[in-house]
Enzyme design. Structure first.
Site, PDB file in Angstrom:
ATOM      1  N   TYR A 170       0.851  -1.193   0.000  1.00 12.00           N
ATOM      2  CA  TYR A 170       0.000   0.000   0.000  1.00 12.00           C
ATOM      3  C   TYR A 170       0.881   1.235   0.000  1.00 12.00           C
ATOM      4  CZ  TYR A 170      -4.980  -0.466  -0.002  1.00 12.00           C
ATOM      5  OH  TYR A 170      -6.267  -0.626  -0.426  1.00 12.00           O
ATOM      6  N   ARG A 203      -1.852  -2.516 -18.118  1.00 11.70           N
ATOM      7  CA  ARG A 203      -3.032  -1.654 -18.004  1.00 11.70           C
ATOM      8  C   ARG A 203      -2.773  -0.600 -16.931  1.00 11.70           C
ATOM      9  NH1 ARG A 203      -6.471  -4.772 -21.181  1.00 11.70           N
ATOM     10  NH2 ARG A 203      -7.935  -3.068 -21.352  1.00 11.70           N
ATOM     11  N   ASP A 208      -6.208  13.495 -25.144  1.00  7.37           N
ATOM     12  CA  ASP A 208      -6.261  12.102 -24.674  1.00  7.37           C
ATOM     13  C   ASP A 208      -5.614  11.260 -25.773  1.00  7.37           C
ATOM     14  OD1 ASP A 208      -6.821   9.484 -24.122  1.00  7.37           O
ATOM     15  OD2 ASP A 208      -8.921   9.810 -23.591  1.00  7.37           O
ATOM     16  N   THR A 215      -3.695   6.063 -21.659  1.00  6.99           N
ATOM     17  CA  THR A 215      -3.551   4.739 -21.068  1.00  6.99           C
ATOM     18  C   THR A 215      -2.165   4.238 -21.459  1.00  6.99           C
ATOM     19  OG1 THR A 215      -4.665   3.834 -23.007  1.00  6.99           O
ATOM     20  CG2 THR A 215      -5.988   4.091 -21.002  1.00  6.99           C
ATOM     21  N   GLU A 257      -0.472   4.853  -0.301  1.00  5.20           N
ATOM     22  CA  GLU A 257      -1.295   6.064  -0.480  1.00  5.20           C
ATOM     23  C   GLU A 257      -0.438   7.315  -0.315  1.00  5.20           C
ATOM     24  OE1 GLU A 257      -4.830   6.042   1.921  1.00  5.20           O
ATOM     25  OE2 GLU A 257      -5.593   4.272   0.883  1.00  5.20           O
ATOM     26  N   LYS A 306      -1.856   0.391 -24.870  1.00  8.72           N
ATOM     27  CA  LYS A 306      -2.243   0.287 -26.285  1.00  8.72           C
ATOM     28  C   LYS A 306      -0.953   0.314 -27.121  1.00  8.72           C
ATOM     29  CE  LYS A 306      -6.910   1.931 -25.466  1.00  8.72           C
ATOM     30  NZ  LYS A 306      -7.092   2.703 -24.231  1.00  8.72           N
TER      31      LYS A 306
HETATM   32  N1  DSN Z   1     -12.197   0.780 -24.923  1.00  5.20           N
HETATM   33  C1  DSN Z   1     -10.961   1.310 -25.445  1.00  5.20           C
HETATM   34  C2  DSN Z   1     -10.854   1.092 -26.900  1.00  5.20           C
HETATM   35  O1  DSN Z   1     -11.085  -0.027 -27.323  1.00  5.20           O
HETATM   36  O2  DSN Z   1     -10.523   1.991 -27.648  1.00  5.20           O
HETATM   37  C3  DSN Z   1     -10.757   2.698 -25.061  1.00  5.20           C
HETATM   38  O3  DSN Z   1     -10.802   2.795 -23.676  1.00  5.20           O
END
Ligand code: DSN
Length: 443
Positions: free
Chosen positions: A51, A231, A196, A222, A53, A225
């Site tokens: 943890y 993640r 984003d 994120t 925080e 990708k």
């Molecule tokens: N759900 C994702 C996507 O497939 O683009 C984005 O968060």
């Protein structure tokens, strides 16, 4: 996974089954990718036990000596890679990251603007079903009929609605975002401009896509990708952002913790650090440029085979096929492709006449298959297969006299797909291709 096998054979065999599915099929959902074993090891490490925080060197629990160093190191890698003065690596994923920015900057029901979900924006860019439009007032902008962001509409809406935040970000948009154009509009109404780049982060680091850093105030992304990490998500503040609002970084820190989250996932944060280390290699640059080349070859080949692509091409890792001229729903084609081992997703297309659960398009991308080492020749094969699957499904549909209503019935669709001989043939060929390009352990 010998310990897991012994302790929980049920979950072990399900994980084995999923691993096999990934090995034997083409990962073409553009938001997915295949991480290295190094990333997997960091995520599966005992850091998950801790943890933490608070933020590095200012925590609420004891035992932070090591995790402080880890988070500090990862922040540093992110700041250097994106050339930004502030990086928060604690958001648990993309939606909480975007929400944290809104919570930091908006009072309830103040206005933000984002790309409409139906036109390629994300849920958290203000879609009506998302908390981001329940708690804030969201004004959506759209694409033009030719499939490009309608900057004139963005400007008109911004001048009229005076949003406090404009989100320049997408989840199903194949083209370059004109960051400078967005910046000019945001400046006219004194809005914060947030990029984003969840889909694009890896491409941006590799200079395979323009960077928003000089133009925007805030960047969210994120990490799983094109960036090919675990993640997770990151919020960054640029130099321009700090100039507009010297307290911006502090506002965002407070919104993430204690505003929205408790303890950060230190194992994921370490995995993000590993991904940034991998992304600093020359081979990552080559990889990302290949992702775009592959997507462009795929686009060209599909268009030559009579398929309609939204915006007639791509500048990135993804493409959107509009199936309205084929009189097919995205659902049917996505299921048929999956039956043949090509895993992509159904998606709305701009000005879609059908509802979101039965949209008229499919979205596909190249990050996953490029991670396996596939190049232009393989893209040509895949384009041929997708086009043959679509033609096969259309023929079967005509023979069986299927209506759109029938298509909505899952069982009938699946029967139809099974009866399509081309699917079986392509499934065998896909397996052969997958065997030739095994999933890698290191990058
Ligand atoms: N759900 C994702 C996507 O497939 O683009 C984005 O968060």
């Amino acid at each position: 996974m010998k310990f897991l096998k012994k302790t929980d054979s049920e979950l072990h065999s399900l994980i084995q089954a999923e691993t096999k599915r990934q090995k034997k099929t083409l990962m073409m959902i553009p938001s997915e990718n295949i991480v290295s074993k190094a990333v997997e090891e960091a995520v599966g490490s005992p850091l998950g036990n801790k943890y933490a925080e608070g933020y590095p060197f200012k925590r609420y629990y004891q035992g932070q000596a090591v995790v402080d160093q880890i988070e500090d190191l990862v922040q540093d890698r992110v700041r250097k890679a994106f050339d930004v003065p502030y990086a928060n690596v604690q958001p648990l994923s993309g939606s909480p990251a975007n929400l944290a920015v809104y919570v930091a900057l908006l009072k309830p029901h103040e206005t933000m603007m984002g790309l409409s979900l139906a036109f390629g924006g994300h849920l958290t860019h203000g879609a009506s079903v998302s908390a981001t439009s329940v708690f804030f007032r969201s004004v959506p902008y759209r694409l033009t009929k030719s499939g490009f962001i309608d900057y004139e509409e963005v400007e008109k809406l911004a001048l009229r609605e005076k949003p406090k935040i404009i989100v320049a970000g997408t989840t199903a948009y194949p083209r370059k975002i004109e960051w400078k154009r967005f910046a000019e509009i945001a400046e006219k109404v004194d809005a914060y401009l947030m990029a984003d780049v969840s889909h694009l982060a890896g491409l941006i680091l590799a200079e395979a896509y323009p960077s928003p850093t000089p133009h925007v105030h805030i960047i969210t992304t994120t990490t799983h990708k094109t960036l090919r990490g675990p993640r997770g998500a990151i919020i960054m503040v640029t130099k321009k952002g700090l100039k507009k609002d010297p307290e911006l970084a502090e506002k965002i820190s407070k919104a993430v913790f204690p505003g929205l989250q408790g303890g950060p996932h230190m194992n994921s944060i370490a995995g993000i650090g590993v991904a940034f280390k991998e992304a600093s290699k020359k081979s990552f640059k080559t990889y990302c440029h290949q992702i775009v080349k592959n997507a462009q070859v795929l686009s060209k080949e599909l268009m030559e085979r009579g398929l309609h692509l939204v915006s007639s091409g791509t500048d990135s890792h993804l493409l959107l096929i509009d199936l309205t001229n084929k009189n097919l729903l995205g659902n049917t084609v996505a299921e048929a492709c999956e039956a043949a081992g090509i895993v992509l997703n159904r998606n709305a297309v701009p000005y879609d006449p059908n509802p979101p659960f039965y949209p008229s398009g499919i979205r596909l991308g190249t990050p996953g298959i490029t991670s396996r080492g596939m190049k232009e020749n393989e893209m040509k094969k895949i384009a041929k297969w997708i086009s043959e699957i679509i033609d096969g499904v259309r023929e079967t549909k005509q023979i069986l006299k299927f209506t759109t209503e029938d298509e909505k019935k899952r069982k009938i669709r699946q029967m139809m797909i099974k009866k399509t001989p081309i699917i079986k043939k392509i499934e065998r060929e896909v397996k052969r291709l997958c065997n030739r390009f095994p999933i890698k352990s290191t990058y």
